[in-house]
Design a protein around this motif. Sequence first.
Motif, PDB file in Angstrom:
ATOM      1  N   GLY A  19       0.786  -1.231   0.000  1.00  0.00           N
ATOM      2  CA  GLY A  19       0.000   0.000   0.000  1.00  0.00           C
ATOM      3  C   GLY A  19       0.818   1.281   0.000  1.00  0.00           C
ATOM      4  O   GLY A  19       0.347   2.323   0.467  1.00  0.00           O
ATOM      5  N   PHE A  20       2.043   1.234  -0.506  1.00  0.00           N
ATOM      6  CA  PHE A  20       2.850   2.466  -0.603  1.00  0.00           C
ATOM      7  C   PHE A  20       2.624   3.117  -1.970  1.00  0.00           C
ATOM      8  O   PHE A  20       2.766   2.454  -2.999  1.00  0.00           O
ATOM      9  N   PRO A  21       2.305   4.409  -2.006  1.00  0.00           N
ATOM     10  CA  PRO A  21       2.150   5.085  -3.301  1.00  0.00           C
ATOM     11  C   PRO A  21       3.507   5.344  -3.955  1.00  0.00           C
ATOM     12  O   PRO A  21       4.358   6.037  -3.379  1.00  0.00           O
ATOM     13  N   GLU A  22       3.713   4.807  -5.161  1.00  0.00           N
ATOM     14  CA  GLU A  22       5.014   4.909  -5.842  1.00  0.00           C
ATOM     15  C   GLU A  22       5.476   6.344  -6.052  1.00  0.00           C
ATOM     16  O   GLU A  22       6.669   6.621  -6.093  1.00  0.00           O
ATOM     17  N   THR A  23       4.510   7.260  -6.204  1.00  0.00           N
ATOM     18  CA  THR A  23       4.874   8.640  -6.537  1.00  0.00           C
ATOM     19  C   THR A  23       5.432   9.416  -5.345  1.00  0.00           C
ATOM     20  O   THR A  23       5.969  10.500  -5.516  1.00  0.00           O
ATOM     21  N   LYS A  24       5.274   8.880  -4.149  1.00  0.00           N
ATOM     22  CA  LYS A  24       5.694   9.641  -2.971  1.00  0.00           C
ATOM     23  C   LYS A  24       6.952   9.100  -2.309  1.00  0.00           C
ATOM     24  O   LYS A  24       7.416   9.647  -1.306  1.00  0.00           O
ATOM     25  N   ILE A  25       7.487   8.001  -2.846  1.00  0.00           N
ATOM     26  CA  ILE A  25       8.589   7.346  -2.154  1.00  0.00           C
ATOM     27  C   ILE A  25       9.682   6.873  -3.116  1.00  0.00           C
ATOM     28  O   ILE A  25       9.449   6.732  -4.308  1.00  0.00           O
ATOM     29  N   ALA A  26      10.864   6.664  -2.529  1.00  0.00           N
ATOM     30  CA  ALA A  26      11.923   5.953  -3.242  1.00  0.00           C
ATOM     31  C   ALA A  26      12.168   4.653  -2.487  1.00  0.00           C
ATOM     32  O   ALA A  26      11.860   4.543  -1.299  1.00  0.00           O
ATOM     33  N   VAL A  27      12.675   3.647  -3.197  1.00  0.00           N
ATOM     34  CA  VAL A  27      12.985   2.364  -2.562  1.00  0.00           C
ATOM     35  C   VAL A  27      14.497   2.180  -2.538  1.00  0.00           C
ATOM     36  O   VAL A  27      15.172   2.326  -3.565  1.00  0.00           O
ATOM     37  N   GLU A  28      14.989   1.905  -1.344  1.00  0.00           N
ATOM     38  CA  GLU A  28      16.402   1.578  -1.176  1.00  0.00           C
ATOM     39  C   GLU A  28      16.507   0.068  -1.026  1.00  0.00           C
ATOM     40  O   GLU A  28      15.820  -0.527  -0.215  1.00  0.00           O
ATOM     41  N   ARG A  29      17.346  -0.558  -1.861  1.00  0.00           N
ATOM     42  CA  ARG A  29      17.533  -2.005  -1.788  1.00  0.00           C
ATOM     43  C   ARG A  29      19.018  -2.271  -1.572  1.00  0.00           C
ATOM     44  O   ARG A  29      19.843  -1.908  -2.405  1.00  0.00           O
TER      45      ARG A  29
END
Lengths: 253, 69
Positions: B29-39
């Motif tokens: 449920g995370f909106p892609e437009t508001k976040i970055a993903v660190e892997r």
Amino acid sequence: MDAAELERYARQIVLREVGGAGQQALGHARVLIVGAGGLGGPAGLYLAAAGVGHIGLIDDDVVDISNLHRQIQFDTNDVGANKTTAMAQTLTALNPHIQVQEYDTKLDGENAREIIGGYDVVLDGTDNFAARFAVNAACLSTKTPLVSGALGRFDGQLAVFKMDWPKHKEGACYRCFVPEEPPDAETCASVGVVGALAGIIGSMMAMETIKIITGAGKPLYGKLFLYGGLEGEARTINLPRDPNCPECGQITL
Amino acid sequence: MQMTITINGETYADLQPGISVSELLAHLGFPETKIAVERNREIVSKSTYAKMGLRDGDVLEIITFIGGG
């Protein structure tokens, strides 16, 4: 440099990584600060104190009393004054050997390239994503290094973009991190911010700028520094170029 | 068979192997437009979200964009 300047900068000239050559480089440097607010304030104070010879300030706002808990370049008597004028006075009082140029305007797609083209390093401490995109695009097209800071509540983010394409094909730009404007973006006015956070990230922006100008150490090129004030934790991670970035992905490398 | 990954310091043990970043964000449920993903200490380029498959043992952090100054 005259005797008064040598004495003023003695504690940083003595540093092996700075020295006389680094101090000369600072004196000849032209640094543009976009946004004379929470980040631009402490960054500008430290850069002026360090002897950066020419500092440009862009802001079209006036000082509001609610700015003062974090924008420590202003005092209570500045409320109602133009931010660029009030901050220029503070910086030249701190160091009369430097020149400060005021731009009482909003940076946008129209004027960004023309203004930014005259500077060696740009600091972005603006308060909205549209301005950040305009600064990024102009720095990219003029190949001007960009030191980008951001604040929200207790959290800070900092990244440095070298922008020297096509030499560094891996080099990211701001939109490799934030490709599109986030909807309903939070602002300091809507969600709040701790004043000391502006000092932490703003001072780090000054530090990265001094490193770029003097050649000391390694600037945070291609990195993202994340600070969480509530946890008292920080980390630095990699920020690679996105080959499909809506800004730098358009450039043929 | 399922895999275990860590997201924002919490362990998730019930994920399908090879789930993409896009599918994971939709699942959580995370909106892609508001976040970055660190892997694994690196930002994942947004243009690769749909095709990048996650692996057992990955450590992710969801970074919310902030733009205040």
